[in-house]
Design a protein around this motif. Sequence first.
Motif: not given
Length: 408
Positions: A212-228
Motif C-alpha cells: 500500500n502507500a505506506a510500502d512505497l519506500a520498500d517498493a523503491r528499495l526493491s527496485v534500487l537494490v534488485g535491478f542494479p
Amino acid sequence: MRKLLAATLGVLSAIGGFVDIGDLVAASQAGARFGMGHAWVLLAGVVGICAYAEMAGRIAAVSGRAVFDLVRERLGARVALVNLLASYLVTVLTLAAELGGVALALRLASGLPYLVWVPVAGFAVWLVLWRMRFPVMERVWGLTGLALVVFAVALFALPTDWAGLAASAVHPTAGGFGWGAYWFVAVALFASTVSPYEVVFFSSGGVEERWNAADLADARLSVLVGFPVGGFLALSLVATAAVVFHPTGVTLDRLDQVAEPAALAFGAVGLAVAALAFFAVTFGAALETGLSAAYAAAQYFGWQWGKRVRPREAARFHTVLLVSILLGVLVLLTAVDPVTLTEYMLIVSAVTLPLTYLPILIVANDRTYLGDRVNGRLLNLLGAVFLLLIVAASLAAIPLAITTRMGQ
C-alpha cells in the motif's frame, strides 16, 4: 534484515530480466565478440528498467491494482487486447526458452540429454507455482540466483586486463564482425534487460505482497537494490566472456561455453557453482514468466488471480498457468535448440516492447489512480527518453535480424 528481504522481489524480477537464459546467451555472446563494447547497453537498461519498475511498483502500492489490470480500464478493451496478445506470445516463448535453460543446466550437471530434462523442468516449475508461497518463492530463487557472482569473482582469478576492459567499454569497436552485427547484439542485449514480463511480474508481485502507500519506500528499495544487482551480474558475464573468448574470436553457441570462465578460474568447484547459478536463474525466470502469462490474462478478463488465493478460487488463473507451461514444454519437445529459440525470442520481444512500456507511462501520470503520487517532471523526462530507445530498438530489430542473418 527486513529491509534486505523486502528487496528480494526486485532481485527475483531482475534475475528474470537481466540474467535469465536470454542474458546468459546475449551477454556472453556480446563479451566474446565485442569485449566490453556493449557495457553502455546494460547501463541504459538498468536505468530505464529502474524507472519503469518504480512506476509499476508505485501504481500497485497506491492503487492496490496491478498495471495490466489498469491498462484495459485506462486504454480500452481493444487496445489492451492487442497488448495482451503480444505480451502472452512473447511471454510463452520466453517461458519455453527458460525451461530449455533449466534443462541445459541440468544436462551440464548430469551429462544426460537435455530433452530428458524438459518434462521434468516443466513439472517442477508447475509444482513450485502450485505449492510454494509467494514470499518463500521469491526469496529462495531470487537469492539462489546470486550464485552468478562467481563470474564477478572469477575476474580476479583470471588474467584480466582491467585497462583493456575499460578501454573497450569507452571505445567500442566492431572488429571483424561489422557494425551491423554490433547493433544486432546491442538490440538483443537491450531486449534481454527490459523483457516485458518483468514489469508485469513486479507490479503483480506487489499486489501479491499487499503493498500500500505506506510500502512505497520498500517498493523503491526493491527496485534500487534488485535491478542494479541484476545489471552487475550481467556485466560480469560480459566481462568474463571478454577476458576468455574475445582474444581468440570464439563465438558462443552453447551454455557449457558460458560456464567455461568459472571453470577456468576455479576448476570443478567453479563449474558446479556456475551450473547451480544457471539452474537457479533460469528456473526463477521460468517461475516469473509462467506467472506473468497467467497474470496478464487474468487481469485483462477480470478473473480472480494470484498465489495468495486458493487454487480452487482462482481456477482460470491456474489453468492459464498450466497451459502456458505445457505450451513451453511442447515447443521444446520439437527439438528446437534452446539457444536458437532464445535468440529469436529476444528479437520478437524487442519488437513488442513499446506495447508494454507506453501504457505504464500513461497510467503513471493518471491522477485518477495515483492522485498526487503521479510521476514528477524528472521521472517523466527519463521515462520519455527511455521510451524513445525502446521504440528505436523495436523498429531496428527485424531489419537488423534480416540484414545480418541473426547477427552472423
